[in-house]
Write an enzyme that holds these catalytic residues in place. Structure first.
Site, short mmCIF file in Angstrom:
data_model
loop_
_atom_site.label_atom_id
_atom_site.label_comp_id
_atom_site.label_asym_id
_atom_site.label_seq_id
_atom_site.Cartn_x
_atom_site.Cartn_y
_atom_site.Cartn_z
N HIS A 206 -5.97 0.86 -9.56
CA HIS A 206 -6.87 -0.13 -8.97
C HIS A 206 -6.13 -1.01 -7.96
CE1 HIS A 206 -4.82 -2.51 -12.06
NE2 HIS A 206 -5.08 -3.55 -11.26
N HIS B 110 -2.52 -3.98 -2.29
CA HIS B 110 -1.61 -2.92 -2.73
C HIS B 110 -2.11 -2.31 -4.03
CE1 HIS B 110 -0.22 -6.33 -5.11
NE2 HIS B 110 0.25 -5.44 -5.97
#
Length: 187
Positions: free
Chosen positions: A43, A129
């Site tokens: 995720h 990120h």
């Protein structure tokens, strides 16, 4: 009892997941001691909340509903690998984002601003990120592999929803569960 929680965008595209898993294989073939992130846990975090009392999570859900209704679905291009704090002293290995960064940062910033009024700490800098591995010991030749993959193309993800997730820590690693899902408006 407090619930460890965060707000995130899940990675669900099978092609993108497959590419990420092959990158994980490559970095895990290094001489570094790494723990890859499980495929079901991949995720992008918009906001880490930490341990939150259940009653306050209802407020978080309400804020998510209010903020996220202003945002349309968007597309992100995942590209390149890096490490925090630095490539030569990696604790976390991540995949970066190219296209769609601005939309991600706008969503994360709005959530951060609204949640700070509830007492959550503000983020210092929002850097989209996707964590793919954590360093658990000697780094070996990991910096060279990260440099080699620093521009690798991973693919596109369509961001259609944002989730409030709970994280249950276990000896085998965290188990994530969805607590609230907000769909972004169509284009």
């Amino acid at each position: 009892m407090p619930i460890r929680s965060f707000i995130a965008i899940d990675i669900e595209d099978p092609e993108v997941i497959s590419k990420i898993l092959s990158i994980q294989e490559e970095i895990c073939s290094s001489s570094a001691k790494l723990k890859p992130v499980e495929r079901e846990n991949l995720h992008l975090t918009l906001k880490f909340l930490g341990e939150v009392e259940e009653g306050r999570l209802t407020q978080v859900m309400s804020i998510m509903d209010d903020i996220l209704k202003k945002f349309s679905q968007f597309r992100m291009k995942l590209k390149g690998i890096g490490a925090f704090p630095t490539i030569n002293r990696p604790n976390v290995v991540w995949i970066g984002a190219e296209e769609g960064r601005e939309a991600f940062v706008r969503v994360a910033s709005e959530l951060d601003r609204a949640l700070s009024k509830m007492g959550f700490q503000r983020e210092k800098g929002i850097e989209p990120h996707l964590t793919i591995a954590r360093v658990k010991g000697p780094i070996g030749n990991l910096p060279e592999i990260i440099r080699k993959l620093s521009d690798i193309e991973i693919g596109y993800i369509d961001v259609r929803e944002v989730k409030l997730k709970k994280s249950t820590l276990t000896p085998r690693g965290p188990i994530y569960g969805d607590m609230h899902v907000v769909k972004l408006s169509g284009q």
